[in-house]
Design a protein around this motif. Structure first.
Motif, PDB file in Angstrom:
ATOM      1  N   UNK A 158     -18.026  92.711  65.665  1.00 18.21           N
ATOM      2  CA  UNK A 158     -17.477  93.656  64.691  1.00 18.21           C
ATOM      3  C   UNK A 158     -16.137  94.203  65.166  1.00 18.21           C
ATOM      4  N   UNK A 159     -16.004  94.446  66.471  1.00 16.51           N
ATOM      5  CA  UNK A 159     -14.745  94.950  67.018  1.00 16.51           C
ATOM      6  C   UNK A 159     -13.636  93.914  66.850  1.00 16.51           C
ATOM      7  N   UNK A 160     -13.931  92.669  67.209  1.00 11.12           N
ATOM      8  CA  UNK A 160     -12.937  91.604  67.074  1.00 11.12           C
ATOM      9  C   UNK A 160     -12.542  91.416  65.611  1.00 11.12           C
ATOM     10  N   UNK A 161     -13.533  91.468  64.731  1.00 10.21           N
ATOM     11  CA  UNK A 161     -13.283  91.315  63.286  1.00 10.21           C
ATOM     12  C   UNK A 161     -12.387  92.435  62.765  1.00 10.21           C
ATOM     13  N   UNK A 162     -12.662  93.665  63.153  1.00 13.08           N
ATOM     14  CA  UNK A 162     -11.869  94.800  62.657  1.00 13.08           C
ATOM     15  C   UNK A 162     -10.437  94.743  63.174  1.00 13.08           C
ATOM     16  N   UNK A 163     -10.246  94.291  64.416  1.00  9.42           N
ATOM     17  CA  UNK A 163      -8.889  94.162  64.970  1.00  9.42           C
ATOM     18  C   UNK A 163      -8.112  93.062  64.257  1.00  9.42           C
ATOM     19  N   UNK A 164      -8.803  91.996  63.880  1.00 11.01           N
ATOM     20  CA  UNK A 164      -8.161  90.939  63.099  1.00 11.01           C
ATOM     21  C   UNK A 164      -7.802  91.454  61.713  1.00 11.01           C
ATOM     22  N   UNK A 165      -8.726  92.160  61.096  1.00 10.45           N
ATOM     23  CA  UNK A 165      -8.534  92.633  59.723  1.00 10.45           C
ATOM     24  C   UNK A 165      -7.374  93.607  59.603  1.00 10.45           C
ATOM     25  N   UNK A 166      -7.252  94.536  60.562  1.00 12.64           N
ATOM     26  CA  UNK A 166      -6.176  95.534  60.446  1.00 12.64           C
ATOM     27  C   UNK A 166      -4.845  95.069  61.034  1.00 12.64           C
ATOM     28  N   UNK A 167      -4.785  93.824  61.488  1.00 11.30           N
ATOM     29  CA  UNK A 167      -3.524  93.262  61.965  1.00 11.30           C
ATOM     30  C   UNK A 167      -3.233  93.501  63.432  1.00 11.30           C
ATOM     31  N   UNK A 168      -4.122  94.192  64.136  1.00 10.63           N
ATOM     32  CA  UNK A 168      -3.871  94.511  65.542  1.00 10.63           C
ATOM     33  C   UNK A 168      -3.833  93.273  66.425  1.00 10.63           C
ATOM     34  N   UNK A 169      -4.460  92.177  65.990  1.00 15.37           N
ATOM     35  CA  UNK A 169      -4.490  90.953  66.789  1.00 15.37           C
ATOM     36  C   UNK A 169      -3.219  90.112  66.655  1.00 15.37           C
ATOM     37  N   UNK A 170      -2.306  90.515  65.792  1.00 16.51           N
ATOM     38  CA  UNK A 170      -1.098  89.707  65.573  1.00 16.51           C
ATOM     39  C   UNK A 170      -0.300  89.469  66.847  1.00 16.51           C
TER      40      UNK A 170
END
Length: 299
Positions: A219-231
């Motif tokens: 869920x943490x990895x998914x939320x970071x991807x969703x909000x753009x933080x993983x860019x």
């Protein structure tokens, strides 16, 4: 008053002449200068993908080609690059600009596609009547517990690898098949580390539920991807379109690092999990703010 007047003069008069002078001196338009002046990876792609950059360049409202460049689909990137170069009168022989813009637009389009693929997998519920789902679940057990056979499909043994009850399917409700696929990926590609962390999770004082925490980290990895933080991480890691494997690799990093973090912090009990989970989340978000960040598992 003076600030407003200066902003008005700059936006309506001075910026045009400044851009004209710079193009005359350098032989390059402002978009070329942004590409040339930014480091490869996140610095360049984040700059190109930022709508405020396009507004500052005066490109946002000039044409449909330029407005839609950062929304292009992955299969249309090459054509889009040609159209942008034509629109801005950039010579096709400027192969450096062409390559840089192509990579950046491919990364931007690929990130969006990756999010959709991850979201689609998350929406798939675990189905015990689905043979493929069941096989993946059994494979997870066999990888983590190679010397112990399951006595039944529904059994308290599942608690030995950190599920809450005697049927793991109930624990996948929030993250769907994404949670299982993440757990399985880590166990297949980092089997030694997965077994080691499972062993840590059985610590008499600092233990935690391995599988449940793993799904929580999904869920943490998914939320970071969703909000753009993983860019920043993905743009630095992949010179092209990010793939599902890259998301799974980031998940593996989270699992490995959370285990280290948990034992370094030495919580009083598992009852404080949410507090430490949030602290770890903030730590990861802080790391992802750096433009040169690459978060990979260091075993």
């Amino acid at each position: 008053m003076w600030v407003y007047l200066w902003g008005f003069l700059y936006s309506n008069y001075l910026r045009f002449w400044l851009k004209w002078i710079l193009r005359l001196l350098t032989g390059k338009c402002e978009l070329q200068r942004v590409c040339d002046g930014s480091r490869a990876g996140a610095p360049r792609t984040l700059s190109i993908g930022n709508h405020r950059t396009w507004e500052r360049l005066g490109l946002a409202g000039t044409s449909k080609v330029l407005r839609n460049a950062v929304h292009v689909e992955e299969g249309e990137v090459e054509r889009c690059v040609r159209d942008v170069m034509k629109e801005k009168n950039i010579q096709q022989k400027d192969t450096g600009f062409k390559t840089n813009l192509h990579i950046s637009l491919l990364q931007i389009a690929g990130y969006k596609k990756l999010y959709l693929n991850v979201e689609n997998l998350r929406k798939v519920p675990y189905n015990s009547d689905n043979e493929e789902h069941e096989e993946q679940l059994i494979e997870l057990w066999n990888l983590l517990m190679p010397h112990e056979s399951l006595k039944a499909r529904i059994t308290k043994q599942w608690c030995d690898i950190g599920f809450q009850g005697d049927d793991p399917k109930t624990d996948f409700r929030g993250m769907g098949m994404l949670g299982l696929v993440n757990l399985l990926y880590f166990s297949k590609h980092y089997t030694t580390e997965a077994r080691q962390i499972l062993s840590h999770s059985n610590h008499p004082k600092l233990g935690y539920s391995y599988a449940i925490v793993g799904i929580n980290l999904t869920e943490m990895a998914y939320s970071l991807l969703k909000n753009g933080a993983l860019k920043p991480h993905l743009y630095n890691m992949v010179s092209g379109s990010p793939q599902m494997d890259h998301f799974h690799q980031f998940y593996c990093y989270l699992v490995y690092e959370f285990d280290k973090f948990w034992f370094e912090e030495e919580p009083e009990s598992i009852m404080h999990f949410n507090q430490y989970r949030e602290k770890f989340h903030e730590k990861i978000k802080g790391l992802l703010l750096h433009c040169d960040v690459i978060l990979t598992l260091q075993s």
